[in-house]
Design an enzyme around this catalytic site. Structure first.
Site, mmCIF file in Angstrom:
data_model
loop_
_atom_site.group_PDB
_atom_site.id
_atom_site.type_symbol
_atom_site.label_atom_id
_atom_site.label_comp_id
_atom_site.label_asym_id
_atom_site.label_seq_id
_atom_site.Cartn_x
_atom_site.Cartn_y
_atom_site.Cartn_z
ATOM 1 N N GLU A 1 13.138 36.742 43.255
ATOM 2 C CA GLU A 1 13.217 36.407 41.927
ATOM 3 C C GLU A 1 12.348 35.373 41.430
ATOM 4 O O GLU A 1 12.177 35.334 40.409
ATOM 5 C CB GLU A 1 14.851 35.823 41.814
ATOM 6 C CG GLU A 1 15.712 36.995 42.087
ATOM 7 C CD GLU A 1 15.890 38.064 41.009
ATOM 8 O OE1 GLU A 1 15.734 37.890 39.802
ATOM 9 O OE2 GLU A 1 15.886 39.014 41.449
ATOM 10 N N SER B 1 81.615 45.840 44.430
ATOM 11 C CA SER B 1 82.387 45.049 45.549
ATOM 12 C C SER B 1 81.855 43.976 46.045
ATOM 13 O O SER B 1 82.272 43.589 46.990
ATOM 14 C CB SER B 1 83.049 46.032 46.513
ATOM 15 O OG SER B 1 83.964 47.122 45.896
#
Length: 802
Positions: free
Chosen positions: A90, A482
């Site tokens: 780069e 229940s």
């Protein structure tokens, strides 16, 4: 000669004038843009946006939250070849220039002119940092001019190492990865310091065009770009030709990072995400780099997810096969195969995958389906759950009207049907074993927590988080049936009742007048429409008799019981009538599990917890459950998470309920839990219309709740009770989870008393009586009379006139 001098003078003056104009032009441009240049002093303390990570209790990553997937790492962790590769590719003169490389700019300009377009940029690494962090991406000369000025200024302020830190943590490298650490994880499933030269050069080739050079999608292009980077490294003297040759020819293993969110952690992780967003805000959540340590046991969580899915699939199969997804004519079928073939070329089949298949043929022994370019068979023996079905030609199916299709006694499977199948095994991309599949319509939930500290170990809020983010553990209020009964029995024990107390199980009729003045009758009944006469509370709870619970609630008082249930951890509103005893008030699985954990912990209520510690990106503790993490006290932005522990019932009452719930498992509706072969307490829950099925059970180390039902409430099916529909998921989960835990007995306080009693009367009996049973009592609550005394004739008082 005079002519030459004259020309030279003109040229010189013209050049000088142009130079002066250029100088003043540049100076003017500098002063013009200078006022609009952003301040970069903050870059000294700049911290790039970083991901927030959540971890399981053993430190494994379970979720990541981010806008840009970035893990910030110091330059000291980055291998030298990685830095050299990026610099060579780069900005070869990075260590020599002062932010602007005029030679590179000129060279790039010539190449762009020659190519007739932009093929190479001349920006230095410093310029890229300036553009990325301080400027907009617009393509204007003014932006490039600002970029150059800022780059020069940055070089005066920051060292090359500091600029590399910003650059290598900021740069986008494809597939959602920002910075070299995230890219190392994405492409090679490694930390950045573990990368070799070959992997470093592949990453360094990405900035120019991450999608074009992706080693996932374009491996050959990535290798070509890698070769370019290696050549640039040789030219810069970073490596030798032999090193470059080895790096290029060595096999490059692209190993994608696994997706943690797909590992069955979605519902738990979403609860963590909500907490962070609420308490710290979206910016810190998605950009702050927080480290969140949770209570989740990852292996338990994954077992829980599988248990819920397997259980829902079994339930769905019991309800029958619903038929094909759709039916295609010949033309559409060919298009379907072509499209699926192209998709499978990109993403080959994997074991465990659910995929659509096209029915193309059948015989008495099997169905033949096509999956892309491959054929596979479904043996008829594997399709018994889907019967009855009828395979017919497409033309016959097309000739039927809609009523004939809907009212057929058998499920119709025309040739050309698109059906769902699950891939069991694959050989060279070819499916070698498949099953018929359909996604369950019912939903399920499972929650497991430690009763001692409230730590949530596993939480599954539905079949698939990707399809439905609605968390049924926390957000779905359903009737417990229940499963509410043990809470009412606990309230009764604190009112003087005992497990040996006897109540008559006889028919009841309640009459009431509604708002319109009309009289209505309520005739509650037991499951099976039977009545059992004098019944002890232990027997009544063991077999989940409704009438006994209704009478018990009526005796102890509705308002008292409602307050008692709220004390145990039920926060939802309760119906203040006798239907409370049958679970007529909707509540969440989390509430019910919290209430049961009071029994498992010996009477202590503990608020559920999900998070143990949160730190910022620098490791500073923001909140923790451990006071030792704050030896110098708390700063204004720090928080000690206090475990909310409170005794709400006595050890004795908790022990009695646990002991009775052991009876439910050993001799009653919770019988499936006996498969654990260890002390277990548990209770089923089923609503009258079978819309909700529950199983809540625990061992000393863990409380777990399982629920099954439809989001759009409707009956689960014939006999789909808590025992049949919900308990199997609980058993599957607990079997695997407890395999590595020692079996423990429940704690029995020293104060508890044990006496032989007559099960029919609840009164004492001699120890040698053949009809007696040993019953447990809280201190001072055992009966004082003997059953034999009740049976003896009483002496007549002859002095009484009656």
């Amino acid at each position: 000669m005079p002519l030459f001098k004259k020309i030279f003078k003109i040229v010189f003056l013209l050049g000088l004038s142009l130079g002066i104009v250029a100088f003043f032009g540049l100076a003017g441009a500098y002063f013009y843009v200078n006022s609009s240049l952003p301040e970069f002093d903050t870059l000294e303390d700049y911290q790039p946006p970083a991901i927030t990570r959540a971890y399981s209790e053993d430190g494994q990553t379970i979720a990541e939250f981010y806008r840009e997937r970035r893990i910030v790492v110091p330059v000291t962790r980055m291998p030298k070849p990685l830095i050299q590769a990026f610099v060579a590719a780069e900005d070869a003169n990075f260590f020599d220039h002062q932010g602007i490389d005029l030679v590179s700019i000129f060279r790039a300009a010539l190449k762009n002119i020659k190519a007739g377009g932009i093929v190479q940029g001349g920006s230095t690494i410093t310029q890229q940092v300036a553009k990325s962090l301080l400027l907009t991406p617009e393509r204007k000369f003014s932006r490039k001019f600002k970029e150059a000025i800022l780059a020069w200024r940055m070089e005066q302020r920051f060292s090359k190492r500091e600029i590399l830190y910003l650059y290598l943590n900021q740069i986008y490298l494809g597939h959602g990865a920002y910075g070299v650490q995230a890219a190392a994880e994405n492409y090679f499933d490694k930390n950045v310091e573990d990368l070799n030269l070959a992997e470093c050069t592949v990453l360094a080739g990405l900035p120019q065009a991450p999608s074009r050079y992706s080693p996932y999608r374009h491996y050959n292009r990535a290798k070509d770009r890698q070769l370019y980077v290696l050549e640039r490294m040789i030219a810069n003297g970073y490596i030798t030709s032999d090193q470059a040759h080895k790096a290029y020819t060595d096999p490059l293993v692209v190993h994608p990072r696994g997706d943690n969110s797909a590992a069955g952690t979605g519902y738990f992780s979403e609860q963590v995400r909500r907490y962070i967003e609420k308490n710290y805000g979206r910016d810190l959540l998605y950009s702050g780099g927080l480290q969140v340590y949770t209570t989740m046991n990852l292996s338990m969580q994954q077992v829980a997810q599988k248990a819920v899915r397997d259980n829902l699939q079994r339930h769905d199969r019991r309800q029958g096969y619903r038929g094909p997804v759709r039916v295609l004519n010949q033309q559409d079928a060919l298009a379907f195969v072509d499209q699926q073939t192209a998709e499978l070329n990109e993403n080959p089949l994997e074991p465990g995958q659910v995929i659509e298949a096209l029915l193309v043929d059948s015989s008495d022994q099997q169905l033949v389906v096509r999956i892309g370019a491959y054929e596979a068979v479904l043996p008829r023996q594997k399709l018994k759950w889907a019967e009855p079905f009828d395979v017919i030609p497409y033309e016959v199916f097309a000739a039927l009207d809609q009523d004939q299709k809907n009212n057929n006694e058998k499920t119709l499977l025309p040739i050309g049907s698109v059906i769902q199948v699950k891939i069991r095994s694959v050989k060279q991309s070819h499916p070698t074993d498949i099953d018929l599949f359909q996604y369950p319509l019912a939903q399920g939930a499972l929650l497991a927590l430690d009763p001692q500290d409230g730590a949530v170990k596993a939480m599954v809020g539905g079949y698939d988080f990707a399809k439905s983010q609605f968390n049924r553990v926390l957000q779905s209020s359903r009737l417990p049936g229940s499963a509410i009964k043990p809470l009412i029995y606990a309230a009764a024990f604190d009112k003087g009742y005992t497990p040996a107390s006897v109540i008559l199980d006889t028919p009841l009729i309640y009459k009431e007048t509604d708002n319109k003045g009309e009289e209505k009758e309520w005739k509650p009944k037991n499951y099976g429409n039977k009545f059992y006469g004098p019944t002890s509370l232990r027997t009544a709870l063991t077999h989940s008799y409704n009438i006994i619970t209704i009478k018990l609630l009526n005796n102890i008082g509705i308002n008292y019981t409602a307050r008692y249930l709220h004390k145990l951890g039920i926060t939802s509103p309760l119906n203040r009538d006798l239907t409370m005893s049958l679970g007529s008030s909707a509540l969440t699985p989390l509430e019910l599990a919290s209430a049961y954990s009071v029994f498992a912990s010996g009477g202590i209520k503990t608020a559920p917890t999900y998070i143990t510690k949160i730190t910022d990106r620098n490791g500073r503790i923001l909140e923790s459950i451990d006071p030792a993490d704050f030896p110098n006290g708390l700063d204004a932005d720090q928080k000690l998470i206090r475990l909310e522990r409170q005794r709400v019932i006595s050890q004795e009452t908790a022990c009695l309920i646990t002991n009775m719930l052991e009876s439910v498992v050993q001799r009653g509706t919770g019988w499936r839990a006996k498969a654990l072969n260890r002390p277990v307490a548990g209770k089923t829950g089923t609503t009258n219309n079978l819309k909700d099925a529950w199983f809540v059970g625990y061992v000393p180390q863990l409380v777990t709740i399982s629920w099954v039902g439809y989001d759009q409430e409707k009956p689960l099916g014939k006999n789909e009770t808590g025992s049949k529909a919900a308990a199997p998921a609980w058993v599957d989960f607990m079997k695997q989870t407890l395999a590595g835990m020692p079996a423990k007995n429940f704690t029995v306080p020293d104060t508890m008393e044990f006496h032989p009693v007559d099960p029919k009367t609840g009164l004492l009996e001699p120890e040698d009586s053949p009809t007696s049973v040993i019953e447990m009592f809280a201190p001072g609550t055992a009966p004082t009379r003997y059953a034999l005394d009740e049976k003896k004739p009483q002496a007549r008082d002859f002095f009484r006139l009656d």
